[in-house]
Enzyme design. Sequence first.
Site, PDB file in Angstrom:
ATOM      1  N   ASP A  67      77.486  47.375  22.180  1.00 33.27           N
ATOM      2  CA  ASP A  67      76.546  48.314  22.865  1.00 33.27           C
ATOM      3  C   ASP A  67      77.364  49.675  23.104  1.00 33.27           C
ATOM      4  O   ASP A  67      78.843  48.848  23.052  1.00 33.27           O
ATOM      5  CB  ASP A  67      75.846  47.339  23.747  1.00 33.27           C
ATOM      6  CG  ASP A  67      76.871  46.161  24.356  1.00 33.27           C
ATOM      7  OD1 ASP A  67      78.069  46.686  24.385  1.00 33.27           O
ATOM      8  OD2 ASP A  67      75.849  46.040  25.455  1.00 33.27           O
ATOM      9  N   ASN A 136      70.987  39.528  34.447  1.00 32.50           N
ATOM     10  CA  ASN A 136      69.535  39.701  34.536  1.00 32.50           C
ATOM     11  C   ASN A 136      69.088  39.194  33.415  1.00 32.50           C
ATOM     12  O   ASN A 136      68.226  39.226  33.270  1.00 32.50           O
ATOM     13  CB  ASN A 136      69.347  40.434  35.643  1.00 32.50           C
ATOM     14  CG  ASN A 136      69.874  41.813  33.713  1.00 32.50           C
ATOM     15  OD1 ASN A 136      70.360  41.524  33.265  1.00 32.50           O
ATOM     16  ND2 ASN A 136      69.027  42.888  34.106  1.00 32.50           N
ATOM     17  N   HIS A 138      70.475  39.356  30.710  1.00 31.34           N
ATOM     18  CA  HIS A 138      70.496  40.654  29.315  1.00 31.34           C
ATOM     19  C   HIS A 138      71.159  40.639  28.152  1.00 31.34           C
ATOM     20  O   HIS A 138      72.091  39.338  28.566  1.00 31.34           O
ATOM     21  CB  HIS A 138      70.500  42.280  29.251  1.00 31.34           C
ATOM     22  CG  HIS A 138      72.575  43.098  29.880  1.00 31.34           C
ATOM     23  ND1 HIS A 138      72.394  43.235  31.014  1.00 31.34           N
ATOM     24  CD2 HIS A 138      73.219  41.926  29.735  1.00 31.34           C
ATOM     25  CE1 HIS A 138      73.914  43.729  31.556  1.00 31.34           C
ATOM     26  NE2 HIS A 138      74.200  42.579  30.600  1.00 31.34           N
ATOM     27  N   GLU A 143      68.049  44.933  28.061  1.00 37.09           N
ATOM     28  CA  GLU A 143      67.698  44.409  29.715  1.00 37.09           C
ATOM     29  C   GLU A 143      66.135  43.735  29.275  1.00 37.09           C
ATOM     30  O   GLU A 143      64.896  44.092  28.452  1.00 37.09           O
ATOM     31  CB  GLU A 143      67.860  45.882  30.672  1.00 37.09           C
ATOM     32  CG  GLU A 143      68.905  46.199  30.347  1.00 37.09           C
ATOM     33  CD  GLU A 143      69.605  45.868  31.369  1.00 37.09           C
ATOM     34  OE1 GLU A 143      70.139  44.957  31.583  1.00 37.09           O
ATOM     35  OE2 GLU A 143      70.384  46.917  32.555  1.00 37.09           O
TER      36      GLU A 143
HETATM   37  C1  F6R Z   1      78.899  43.257  26.497  1.00 39.01           C
HETATM   38  C2  F6R Z   1      77.569  43.425  27.247  1.00 39.01           C
HETATM   39  C3  F6R Z   1      77.028  42.728  27.857  1.00 39.01           C
HETATM   40  C4  F6R Z   1      77.938  41.771  28.622  1.00 39.01           C
HETATM   41  C5  F6R Z   1      77.363  41.425  30.204  1.00 39.01           C
HETATM   42  C6  F6R Z   1      78.163  40.092  30.579  1.00 39.01           C
HETATM   43  O1  F6R Z   1      79.440  43.607  25.090  1.00 39.01           O
HETATM   44  O2  F6R Z   1      77.015  43.423  25.674  1.00 39.01           O
HETATM   45  O3  F6R Z   1      75.961  42.029  27.657  1.00 39.01           O
HETATM   46  O4  F6R Z   1      78.708  40.749  27.671  1.00 39.01           O
HETATM   47  O5  F6R Z   1      76.791  41.818  31.173  1.00 39.01           O
HETATM   48  O6  F6R Z   1      78.825  40.755  31.482  1.00 39.01           O
HETATM   49  P1  F6R Z   1      80.658  40.469  31.535  1.00 39.01           P
HETATM   50  O7  F6R Z   1      81.022  39.556  30.592  1.00 39.01           O
HETATM   51  O8  F6R Z   1      81.217  41.687  32.298  1.00 39.01           O
HETATM   52  O9  F6R Z   1      79.601  39.265  32.499  1.00 39.01           O
END
Ligand code: F6R
Length: 241
Positions: A67, A136, A138, A143
């Site tokens: 992403d 959450n 995702h 989301e």
């Molecule tokens: C990042 C992504 C997100 C993260 C998620 C967890 O490319 O796709 O889904 O993996 O937000 O983020 P952290 O590792 O910072 O807790």
Amino acid sequence: MIVKVCENYAEMSRMAAEAIAVEMEKKKNFVLGLATGSTPVGTYGNLIEMNKQGRLDFSEVKTFNLDEYCGLYPSHDQSFNYFMYIKLFNYINIKNENVHVPFGMAADYDSWCKGYEDAIAKAGGLDLQLLGMGSNGHIGFNEPSDEFSDITHTVQLTESTIKDNSRFFECADDVPKSAVTMGIGTIMRARKIVMGENGANKAKGVKAMLEGPVTPRMPASYLQNHADVSVFLDKDAASLL
Ligand code: F6R
């Protein structure tokens, strides 16, 4: 699904990197899906070390990131593109033309997203996708919602994601409000999935992902339907299982 509870973040990172390395050693032109965020930083450190020691060769490897924020140029210091270079790509023998990170400044996102899906298919599909999960639930930036999203698309970020990610920006107002992300289907078509989770703030999500119903309200729960998933948890993330 294999779930392994690790002693701490360092062990989680080592085990996730090892799971990736074992697959990469089977195929020179491996197609590797990558994630950003805090969780994979230790995993990337281990992959860099394995590359330095000559165990892992990235010269024929193609990468596709999950992403990117909309509205940030690749050179922006909070873009996921920039993150990938300073955490991994600058330190391994990967060819620049083999690196793919979604483009957050597309003039026509629909056709850009279709092109990204085509590029993944042309590369032969993702051999392995590395994932983290938002608090959450995702994965990528899929989301919680009422619908399953199949392919790469744009998405409005939820308040909770904006709040979580504001730690990387000066304030929450600076966090982009939308993003380009692989769809749940893009992720599910990867032949193998490796996920790391650490910290108590992930414990509720981890429980819902592994033990709750499969629903687009908890996007990570779809992984229950994937044939080859390895999840590495530290003790805090596993504390509610
Ligand atoms: C990042 C992504 C997100 C993260 C998620 C967890 O490319 O796709 O889904 O993996 O937000 O983020 P952290 O590792 O910072 O807790």
